[in-house]
Design an enzyme around this catalytic site. Structure first.
Site, PDB file in Angstrom:
ATOM      1  N   SER A 338       0.290  24.889  37.251  1.00 35.99           N
ATOM      2  CA  SER A 338       0.282  25.435  38.601  1.00 35.99           C
ATOM      3  C   SER A 338      -0.773  26.517  38.611  1.00 35.99           C
ATOM      4  O   SER A 338      -1.001  27.181  37.603  1.00 35.99           O
ATOM      5  CB  SER A 338       1.635  26.006  38.965  1.00 35.99           C
ATOM      6  OG  SER A 338       1.708  27.346  38.571  1.00 35.99           O
ATOM      7  N   CYS A 497      -2.252  32.531  41.976  1.00 38.55           N
ATOM      8  CA  CYS A 497      -1.983  33.262  43.217  1.00 38.55           C
ATOM      9  C   CYS A 497      -2.811  34.522  43.297  1.00 38.55           C
ATOM     10  O   CYS A 497      -3.361  34.834  44.333  1.00 38.55           O
ATOM     11  CB  CYS A 497      -0.499  33.499  43.421  1.00 38.55           C
ATOM     12  SG  CYS A 497       0.211  34.845  42.527  1.00 38.55           S
ATOM     13  N   GLU A 499      -4.569  36.076  40.080  1.00 35.64           N
ATOM     14  CA  GLU A 499      -4.993  36.490  38.755  1.00 35.64           C
ATOM     15  C   GLU A 499      -6.509  36.546  38.677  1.00 35.64           C
ATOM     16  O   GLU A 499      -7.182  35.518  38.779  1.00 35.64           O
ATOM     17  CB  GLU A 499      -4.444  35.523  37.690  1.00 35.64           C
ATOM     18  CG  GLU A 499      -2.942  35.642  37.464  1.00 35.64           C
ATOM     19  CD  GLU A 499      -2.109  34.767  38.386  1.00 35.64           C
ATOM     20  OE1 GLU A 499      -2.608  34.397  39.469  1.00 35.64           O
ATOM     21  OE2 GLU A 499      -0.975  34.437  38.024  1.00 35.64           O
ATOM     22  N   HIS A 530       6.047  36.114  30.334  1.00 29.34           N
ATOM     23  CA  HIS A 530       6.212  35.736  31.737  1.00 29.34           C
ATOM     24  C   HIS A 530       7.311  36.511  32.435  1.00 29.34           C
ATOM     25  O   HIS A 530       8.477  36.207  32.295  1.00 29.34           O
ATOM     26  CB  HIS A 530       6.529  34.244  31.841  1.00 29.34           C
ATOM     27  CG  HIS A 530       5.311  33.385  31.865  1.00 29.34           C
ATOM     28  ND1 HIS A 530       4.175  33.698  32.564  1.00 29.34           N
ATOM     29  CD2 HIS A 530       5.056  32.199  31.266  1.00 29.34           C
ATOM     30  CE1 HIS A 530       3.271  32.753  32.403  1.00 29.34           C
ATOM     31  NE2 HIS A 530       3.767  31.838  31.614  1.00 29.34           N
ATOM     32  N   GLU A 631       3.646  40.184  32.377  1.00 30.84           N
ATOM     33  CA  GLU A 631       3.915  40.207  33.814  1.00 30.84           C
ATOM     34  C   GLU A 631       5.157  41.032  34.111  1.00 30.84           C
ATOM     35  O   GLU A 631       6.106  41.022  33.339  1.00 30.84           O
ATOM     36  CB  GLU A 631       4.114  38.770  34.329  1.00 30.84           C
ATOM     37  CG  GLU A 631       2.831  37.961  34.291  1.00 30.84           C
ATOM     38  CD  GLU A 631       3.085  36.476  34.181  1.00 30.84           C
ATOM     39  OE1 GLU A 631       4.235  36.045  34.315  1.00 30.84           O
ATOM     40  OE2 GLU A 631       2.119  35.734  33.938  1.00 30.84           O
TER      41      GLU A 631
END
Lengths: 892, 311
Positions: A338, A497, A499, A530, A631
């Site tokens: 994704s 999205c 990065e 993550h 993250e």
């Protein structure tokens, strides 16, 4: 009197009639052309569908080649997959080819992880027999409407609450999955990650959902920018030639490992060639049986185009668009991906388009039509992953981020006429993909920026506005040791999205003239740790290492009494550091398993300088490799909670820490979000117990809050950011590089909030966290957008890969010509102050509430979540509630 | 009880990113207190000059904490809602009731703000206005606090900040005069050209307002735009519009911004313990607004509807 039920945010008043609920509509916009309109109607009628074609042939070939060098075996298996994809073409399409034989098709990749199917085996069989049961993960909600197959119907079995699989393919899926048991990246990685000292702690961290999910086998690629240079410049035959030359150069030499990469690439390219020709054959067949002359001609044209590009470089803009689309799909088909971003397509394709315009081959009307068709193709993409990943992180989105603007290699502004048309197509054909990001630079022309505003205003949520200079500064800082310089930093783009991903300038030669086109030159830029739940880590600090929800020990006792704020802060950093340490080690092992078992071939061939070096991405073939990150989720809740504790416990001494612990356990006297069925703070319901806790709850809510330009909180925010953005240097990634901070929540703030108890900032148990990383917690930014901007920019955003600010604005505020101009001023002022990113929902909350009640009437309603645009009806309830609750900037 | 001496003033809101009340993006400062009582007022919490409690019964849990906290014993419970003796509230400076409330049912509208503190906020917002932005004083009636208004306007004006004021005009000229040289832009509200009709809906005649309008028009160097709320059945008939245009001609100015009345402030009446009498007003439609504009344009007056004012 004490039994009165209270509820935050209730608007009914028993002493007067309620204001009439007039919903302010979004501004009117032009509609897409006939082709895109037809395709969109078809899309709305289509469900996410899984086909076993590709994995079946992949696995079969893989088994045949047992004992072969893994890299070559992988290439051969991929080739078999491509060769056997059934071509499907829809009437009226100008761009063809897709991931699988269904319109919204995708497939599982059991070589990454098969355990999900194995675990569900019984259930799947059972469902195949007696269909009609609902699959539901405990804490993640997938959108109930739109194209999601939430329950099995008739001959279709629901998988992960989203995908439909035909009953007769269930045995195939299970048979294929079984073949990968103990051989998949997941299983092999799991076997070896247990060797990491402290592995038990990692398991506890995952179980408590302090960390959202593993990295190596979930979405090992993506959040990066694809590079279309090689196929555009050399064509597939040219790329095959490069592979053959590479083999000849290295065969028998000490660095002969290279030949396996070239050999693997060669095989995949042959497979892709066959895949294209299968489509060409299908169009020839369709042309033969088509009675409509116009459609027949179109089929013939497609046939001609596919045949040509199956070996040679593109001749026209239309050819080139088809080439980038098919390579985009080819990369997506090799892994669970994704966030594979097409990057700055308008600049990559500009030389072709400009030439066509000059030669009269194309006009603007036709260009917009083609770009609309491109939007539909990207929107049809689906990504198969488990429910936790699809619902909890992606919200069904695939994050193909197309970027506009920025600077050229020589530092001049990079926007062009084609990008204006991309925006126009984005306005007309408003679909989730590709989402657009505008790389804002002071040098960009006003006309271009206002076109961007026009697009943001109609409520699509895109383009997101991103600060070009801040990103360049981040890239220069993070990749300097790998040779990043100012010129190269200008080639960057957003991967996924939000990065920031490094790029390179590639010399596209057309008619003897060199055009420097930008493209990605690094692997996935958000792999590693993550999503760490910051509020949940604070919870374990307060309860000395325990997960309050389950009672399980997560971290070893810190043994501190937390007598002052400093102790609290040190303990928090200690636990956070521990979590990152153990997760980095285990994820490195998973990624190592990935690069050994399922290395990237297609994507590697496209990324400079893999083809030159003869090394794939996993062997650091690409130019930049400092791409592992940490993250975070729930920044505003962490900062507000720290502020509340500092204020109420340490500075003012209103309450003791023990009283806070009790209040958290009692959820401040409220029911939990699971009980109320709403995940937004404003809908929570008090119990009889509330009176006992109301004082501490009130003072928690009234403690200084992030987003109001209050230096008390800004200082805490800055301390956190300055530490978080540098602590990654204490760790080494698989590629022996330091880690960096990545601050996007995507959709994780829903499920992570769901497992977190009440927090000291007054947030209640189970409710969704704040989104993004510099957005305020809904309803707590009481001093308007300017105060929020000041809070958000209290730290230096170029320390981090990104920061994310989501705003909701009532359509009346930005209406009309004046509205557009002033909206641009608002955006620009934030970016000028050093904000990295801001995105908007231009929508009346009342419309969203209505859409929640009557989803059928709002099939095409788009909203912006966190870094992506999605159909409202395809969002999970946790995220829907959060979007509704966001502070709305409205003027009466 | 004596009111405290003010080195600043009482406001009830500061709103950043306002786009309809002057050129560019602006910060609005809502002054508390007004000398008119217009039946349709959409900011009833801005009418009194002093801070006052806003009470939302639907959030009340009736635990009596505010009743015990009130130094004036001004709150009594009526079972399913509380009753406030607002004569006392207007004298209160403790606001104990709101501090005691745990549920957001009670909050205080209006707070005293120091000129310096306000100016710091303006300086913060200034970074984000972009070109042409500035501040707009509105309310309430800004010139009911003439020293405060003049101070903040002067400070802003001297710092190259664009300044605008929206006034109802119902104040002595002496209140306006000290500010006059520090204002770039004025919105001047008119309600009705006939003084009796004016009185019937605002509890005040229009003599002072119309005198001030003429005087201001002559003395003020910046752009001055009249504003009028359109209330069907009150000021939307052809005759009223005709005499209004006649008056505007006498001022020498030629711009008016007409705003359709709305009911969005209704909820706030309940909170402020006031009765809302205006439900029977219809909201004028697009066509009615266009008709009025045409009438005015025919008389040579530039008329803008709603947020269409060109800045």
């Amino acid at each position: 009197m004490s039994d009165a039920t209270i509820s935050f945010g209730q608007t009914t008043n028993r002493f007067g009639r309620n204001p009439s609920e007039t919903i302010e509509q979004r501004e009117e916009k032009p509609q897409p052309g006939v082709r895109a309109k037809t395709a969109r109607e078809l899309y709305f009628e289509t469900k996410s569908s899984v086909s076993m074609e590709f994995p079946f042939w992949y696995t079969r070939r893989w088994e045949e080649l047992e004992g072969e060098i893994p890299m070559v075996r992988r290439g051969e298996a991929l080739k078999a997959g491509f060769e056997h994809l059934t071509p499907v073409i829809y009437p009226g399409e100008l761009l063809v080819m897709g991931k699988a034989s269904y319109l919204r098709g995708s497939y599982p990749l059991p070589w990454l992880s098969e355990s999900f199917f194995m675990a569900a085996e019984d259930k799947l069989y059972k469902e195949a027999l007696e269909s009609g049961k609902l699959t539901a993960d405990t804490f993640t909600t997938v959108g109930k409407g739109g194209g999601n197959v939430t329950k099995s119907i008739g001959n279709v079995i629901s998988i992960a609450g989203k995908f439909g699989l035909r009953v007769e393919e269930v045995p195939v899926m299970l048979a294929v999955a079984r073949k990968w048991k103990d051989k998949s990246v997941d299983d092999i990685g799991h076997k070896y990650e247990q060797l990491v000292p402290g592995y038990k702690e990692k398991e506890a961290i995952m179980r408590s959902v302090i960390c959202m999910f593993d990295s190596g086998y979930t979405l090992p690629q993506g959040r990066e920018v694809i590079n279309y240079y090689y196929p555009l410049q050399f064509g597939i035959d040219g790329m095959i030639r490069i592979c053959k030359e590479g083999i000849a150069e290295s065969a028998g030499f000490p660095d002969m490992d290279r030949i396996y990469f070239y050999q693997s690439g060669l095989k995949v390219l042959e497979g892709i060639q066959k895949w294209i020709l299968n489509y060409a054959a299908e169009t020839a067949f369709l042309a033969k049986i088509e009675t409509d002359e116009k459609q027949k001609t179109e089929y013939n044209e497609i046939h001609d185009r596919l045949t040509w590009i199956s070996s040679k470089p593109p001749r026209t803009f239309h050819d080139a668009l088809q080439v980038i689309w098919l390579f985009h799909v080819a990369v997506l088909n090799e892994d669970a991906i994704s966030g594979l971003s097409p990057g700055r397509v308008g600049q990559v394709l500009y030389p072709f388009w400009q030439r066509d315009m000059k030669n009269g081959v194309i006009d603007k009307v036709r260009t917009v039509e083609l770009l609309e068709c491109m939007r539909m193709k990207f929107t049809e993409l689906d990504c198969f992953a488990s429910m936790g990943v699809v619902g909890g992180v992606l919200s069904g989105n695939t994050f193909n981020n197309l970027c506009l603007g920025g600077l050229k290699k020589d530092g001049s502004q990079a926007s062009n006429e084609l990008e204006m048309l991309i925006l126009e197509a984005g306005i007309r054909c408003d679909t989730p993909q590709p989402t657009l990001s505008l790389l804002y630079d002071e040098k960009l022309p006003e006309e271009f920026l206002l076109k961007g505003v026009e697009c943001t205003k109609i409520g699509t949520g895109y383009p997101a506005w991103v600060n070009n200079q801040v990103a360049m500064e981040f890239l220069m800082g993070n990749y300097a040791h790998e040779g990043m310089n100012l010129e190269e930093a200008r080639a960057w783009s957003i991967g996924g999205c939000l990065e920031s991903s490094p790029g390179s300038w590639m010399p596209l030669e057309l008619d003897g003239e060199v055009h420097w086109i930008p493209g990605g030159s690094a692997p996935a830029t958000s792999v590693g740790v993550h999503f760490l739940s910051l509020p949940k880590i604070l919870e374990t600090v307060l309860f000395d290492g325990l997960d309050l929800r389950t009672g399980e020990r997560i971290f070893p006792s810190h043994g501190r009494k937390l007598e002052n704020y400093k102790e609290l802060w040190i303990s928090f950093k200690e636990y956070f550091h521990r979590a990152v340490y153990v997760l980095t080690l285990t994820n490195n092992i998973q990624h190592d398993a990935w690069r050994k078992i399922a290395p990237s071939v297609v994507n590697s061939m496209l990324k400079p300088d893999c083809l030159k070096r003869g090394k794939d991405i996993g062997q650091m073939g690409s130019r930049y490799n400092t791409t592992f990150n940490i993250e975070s989720t729930g920044t505003a809740n962490l900062v507000n909670s720290l502020a509340s504790l500092k204020h109420n416990v340490y500075d003012r001494k209103n309450f003791s820490l023990e009283e806070y612990r009790e209040a958290i356990k009692a959820n401040f006297g409220f029911k939990t979000a699971q009980e109320t069925g709403s995940f937004s703070l404003v809908d929570q319901v008090a119990t009889e117990e509330y009176h006992k806790w109301k004082r501490i709850h009130k003072m928690s809510l009234e403690a200084p809050k992030y987003g109001n330009d209050d230096s008390y909180v800004n200082d805490i925010m800055r301390d956190w950011e300055n530490w978080f953005c540098t602590m990654g240097k204490d760790f080494r990634s698989l590629y022996d590089q330091p880690l960096y901070a990545c601050q996007i929540s995507v959709s994780t703030h829903g499920p992570m909030g769901a497992v977190t108890m009440a927090t000291p900032d007054g947030r209640l148990c189970g409710t969704t966290f704040s989104d993004g990383s510099v957005s305020a917690y809904p309803g707590t930014d009481k001093n308007g957008p300017y105060a929020l901007f000041n809070s958000a920019t209290c730290w230096n955003h170029s320390l981090s890969q990104n920061s994310q600010l989501n705003m909701k604005i009532h359509p009346s505020v930005v209406k009309g010509r004046e509205g557009s101009r002033k909206f641009l001023e608002l955006i620009r002022s934030y970016l000028r102050k050093g904000g990295f990113h801001v995105q908007f929902n231009i929508v009346d909350s009342r419309m969203l509430k209505q859409a929640q009640e009557e989803p059928d009437k709002f099939r095409s309603l788009l909203v912006r979540v966190a870094g992506f645009t999605q159909y409202w009806v395809e969002l999970g309830k946790q995220i829907q509630d959060e979007v509704i609750a966001r502070t709305e900037y409205e003027e009466l | 009880m004596e009111k405290p001496e003010l080195t600043g003033g009482i406001i009830f809101d500061i709103q950043g990113f306002s786009v309809h009340d002057g050129p560019g993006c602006r910060t609005l400062i809502f002054f508390k207190g007004c000398s008119l009582r217009c039946a349709w007022c959409s900011n009833p919490e801005g009418l009194n000059q002093y801070p006052e409690p806003l009470y939302n019964a639907s959030k009340c849990i009736f635990d009596g904490l505010c009743i015990d906290a009130c130094p004036y014993h001004a709150i009594t419970s009526a079972g399913d809602h509380l009753i406030f003796n607002r004569d006392f509230c207007n004298h209160c400076t403790s606001y104990n009731c709101a501090s005691a409330c745990c549920t957001d049912a009670l909050r205080i509208a209006g707070n005293f703000i120091d000129t310096e503190e306000l100016f710091l906020k303006i300086q913060r917002d200034r970074q984000y206005w972009g070109s042409n932005g500035g501040i707009t004083l509105t309310g309430g009636e800004p010139f009911l606090q003439p020293d405060f208004a003049a101070n903040i306007l002067k400070k802003c004006y001297q710092s190259y900040i664009h300044t605008a004021v929206e006034t109802c005009g119902n104040i002595p000229w002496e209140n306006i005069a000290p500010s006059l040289s520090y204002i770039d832009w004025i919105f001047y509200d008119l309600k009705h050209p006939d003084t009796d009709r004016h009185f019937s809906m605002t509890s005040t005649g229009n003599k002072l307002i119309f005198e001030n309008a003429i005087r201001l028009s002559k003395n003020f160097k910046g752009r001055m735009i009249f504003r009028m709320p359109v209330i069907p059945g009150f000021n939307d008939d052809a005759q009223t519009i005709a005499s209004l245009s006649e008056f505007i001609h006498t001022t020498g100015r030629d711009e008016i911004n007409i705003l359709p009345v709305h009911h969005l402030g209704r909820e706030k009446y309940n909170l402020a313990g006031r009765n809302y009498y205006t439900d029977n007003f219809n909201i004028p439609g697009k066509e009615e607004m266009n008709n009025i504009r045409n009438l005015l344009e025919d008389k040579g007056i530039h008329c803008y509807i709603g947020s269409d004012t060109p800045f």
